[in-house]
Design a protein around this motif. Sequence first.
Motif, PDB file in Angstrom:
ATOM      1  N   ASP A 165     121.637 -14.798  42.087  1.00 51.05           N
ATOM      2  CA  ASP A 165     121.227 -15.854  42.852  1.00 51.05           C
ATOM      3  C   ASP A 165     119.804 -15.854  43.640  1.00 51.05           C
ATOM      4  O   ASP A 165     119.331 -16.705  44.057  1.00 51.05           O
ATOM      5  CB  ASP A 165     122.368 -16.586  44.035  1.00 51.05           C
ATOM      6  N   ASN A 166     119.500 -14.562  43.626  1.00 50.85           N
ATOM      7  CA  ASN A 166     118.135 -14.163  44.086  1.00 50.85           C
ATOM      8  C   ASN A 166     117.105 -14.183  43.053  1.00 50.85           C
ATOM      9  O   ASN A 166     117.149 -13.823  42.041  1.00 50.85           O
ATOM     10  CB  ASN A 166     118.285 -12.787  45.000  1.00 50.85           C
ATOM     11  N   TRP A 167     115.899 -14.387  43.592  1.00 54.49           N
ATOM     12  CA  TRP A 167     114.713 -14.366  42.462  1.00 54.49           C
ATOM     13  C   TRP A 167     114.632 -13.076  42.194  1.00 54.49           C
ATOM     14  O   TRP A 167     114.694 -12.034  42.895  1.00 54.49           O
ATOM     15  CB  TRP A 167     113.295 -14.804  43.206  1.00 54.49           C
ATOM     16  N   PRO A 168     114.291 -12.808  40.900  1.00 55.86           N
ATOM     17  CA  PRO A 168     113.965 -13.738  39.679  1.00 55.86           C
ATOM     18  C   PRO A 168     115.345 -14.043  38.701  1.00 55.86           C
ATOM     19  O   PRO A 168     115.174 -14.004  37.614  1.00 55.86           O
ATOM     20  CB  PRO A 168     112.940 -13.155  38.942  1.00 55.86           C
ATOM     21  N   ALA A 169     116.342 -13.964  39.528  1.00 60.17           N
ATOM     22  CA  ALA A 169     117.568 -14.436  38.892  1.00 60.17           C
ATOM     23  C   ALA A 169     118.350 -13.347  37.974  1.00 60.17           C
ATOM     24  O   ALA A 169     119.178 -13.579  37.099  1.00 60.17           O
ATOM     25  CB  ALA A 169     117.590 -15.817  38.092  1.00 60.17           C
ATOM     26  N   LEU A 170     117.873 -11.925  38.396  1.00 58.38           N
ATOM     27  CA  LEU A 170     118.645 -11.059  37.618  1.00 58.38           C
ATOM     28  C   LEU A 170     118.822  -9.661  38.772  1.00 58.38           C
ATOM     29  O   LEU A 170     118.001  -9.595  39.390  1.00 58.38           O
ATOM     30  CB  LEU A 170     117.795 -10.600  36.490  1.00 58.38           C
ATOM     31  N   ALA A 171     119.677  -8.977  38.561  1.00 57.51           N
ATOM     32  CA  ALA A 171     119.981  -7.849  39.313  1.00 57.51           C
ATOM     33  C   ALA A 171     120.184  -6.764  38.216  1.00 57.51           C
ATOM     34  O   ALA A 171     120.770  -6.854  37.361  1.00 57.51           O
ATOM     35  CB  ALA A 171     121.152  -8.082  40.310  1.00 57.51           C
ATOM     36  N   PRO A 172     120.282  -5.420  39.001  1.00 58.12           N
ATOM     37  CA  PRO A 172     120.706  -4.162  37.969  1.00 58.12           C
ATOM     38  C   PRO A 172     121.982  -4.149  37.479  1.00 58.12           C
ATOM     39  O   PRO A 172     122.981  -4.539  38.304  1.00 58.12           O
ATOM     40  CB  PRO A 172     120.145  -3.060  38.993  1.00 58.12           C
ATOM     41  N   GLY A 173     122.272  -3.745  36.463  1.00 60.92           N
ATOM     42  CA  GLY A 173     123.603  -3.194  35.906  1.00 60.92           C
ATOM     43  C   GLY A 173     123.705  -2.000  36.313  1.00 60.92           C
ATOM     44  O   GLY A 173     123.076  -1.275  37.164  1.00 60.92           O
ATOM     45  N   ASP A 174     124.645  -1.203  35.533  1.00 59.82           N
ATOM     46  CA  ASP A 174     125.229  -0.126  35.855  1.00 59.82           C
ATOM     47  C   ASP A 174     124.725   1.135  34.564  1.00 59.82           C
ATOM     48  O   ASP A 174     125.339   2.115  34.781  1.00 59.82           O
ATOM     49  CB  ASP A 174     126.531  -0.037  36.117  1.00 59.82           C
ATOM     50  N   ARG A 175     124.198   0.726  33.522  1.00 64.69           N
ATOM     51  CA  ARG A 175     124.179   1.277  32.445  1.00 64.69           C
ATOM     52  C   ARG A 175     122.543   1.472  32.058  1.00 64.69           C
ATOM     53  O   ARG A 175     122.038   0.343  32.278  1.00 64.69           O
ATOM     54  CB  ARG A 175     124.806   0.951  31.075  1.00 64.69           C
TER      55      ARG A 175
END
Length: 356
Positions: free
Chosen positions: A228-238
């Motif tokens: 929900d935060n800019w730029p609409a992506l967050a880290p994965g785990d791989r």
Amino acid sequence: MPASSDFTCSIVETPRLSMNVWTSGPQDGAPVLLLHGNLTTGGFWTYVAAELPDDVRVIAPDLRGFGLTDEVPIDATRGLGDLSDDVHGLLETLGLAGRRRVTGAGWSMGGGVLQQLLLEHPDDLGALVLVAPVSPYGFGGTTDTSGTLAYPDAAASGGGGAAPEFVRRLREKDRSEDDPTSSPRVILRSFYGAGANAANVDEEFLLSEALTTRVGDDYYPGDSRPSDNWPALAPGDRGVLNTMAPNHYDTSAIAQSTAGIPITWVHGSEDLVCSDRSMFDFGTLGELGAVPGWPGADVLPPQPMKQQTRAMLAGYAAQPGQEHLVKEVELEGIAHGLPLEVPGRLAEEIVAIAPR
């Protein structure tokens, strides 16, 4: 081709995986471990190896996910722990672990691997050279010298930050210069290249090495999550880019380390990759208008990567008896590709810091 016919590679079986390792020099020589950065291989150290004295034993592995080393998935939840443990296993196999004999030099991501190795296996290293290293708080998503997250989910960092067209062309091993904005050749030349020393390096060899990069969610760039935060992506785990996301990677504890080994930090004044205004950082790209919707510098400024590294090393130097163990070398007019642009200068710093 490598700069010297003495710089050759072979497979070394370690307790964790089979690693392709580039070497030169005598087996009983002073050991120097050279770790490459993202999108490159141990082969990129060929020009530095050629500048080192004849009595130095160079050990430059292809890290997991790169080169001819085993195709083993990367667990990013441990930061760069999979890669640093692989290196520790290699040193064990070579009879060098835990002896404080090895001078380690790490470029970009490789500098991050060595930072994690210093924390988790401090007796493996006798000296450390950080070459334009990733920040102790990773890459992207932090706002100040203390590594404060811009968002709780570390949005604006990790695997989703790679340009899809570049990833496609990397997967397809595209050697062309068509559409320079996504050409692996042009991007490597522009951001990881030899600069004024370009006439003295073999771009075809280096590109061939770069195109061995494994591509996918378990490798480069890695997976990502919507945010929900800019730029609409967050880290994965791989995968690779997530190993350096600030929710997974943090080596700032080096500021409290009493390892007692000398550390030299070498960086270029014109670095556009690991710098306070990285052209691969969403804070910088948002400020420039290259990615729309930037929330502003009060929320996500350009990550102060060099300031973060400087603060960590100042803390290390402040520990009892370590005040003279840290050296910073800024090379004026030099960019990110130091092993290609100024190999002789790097060799000088490695020799100067090596245990006697």
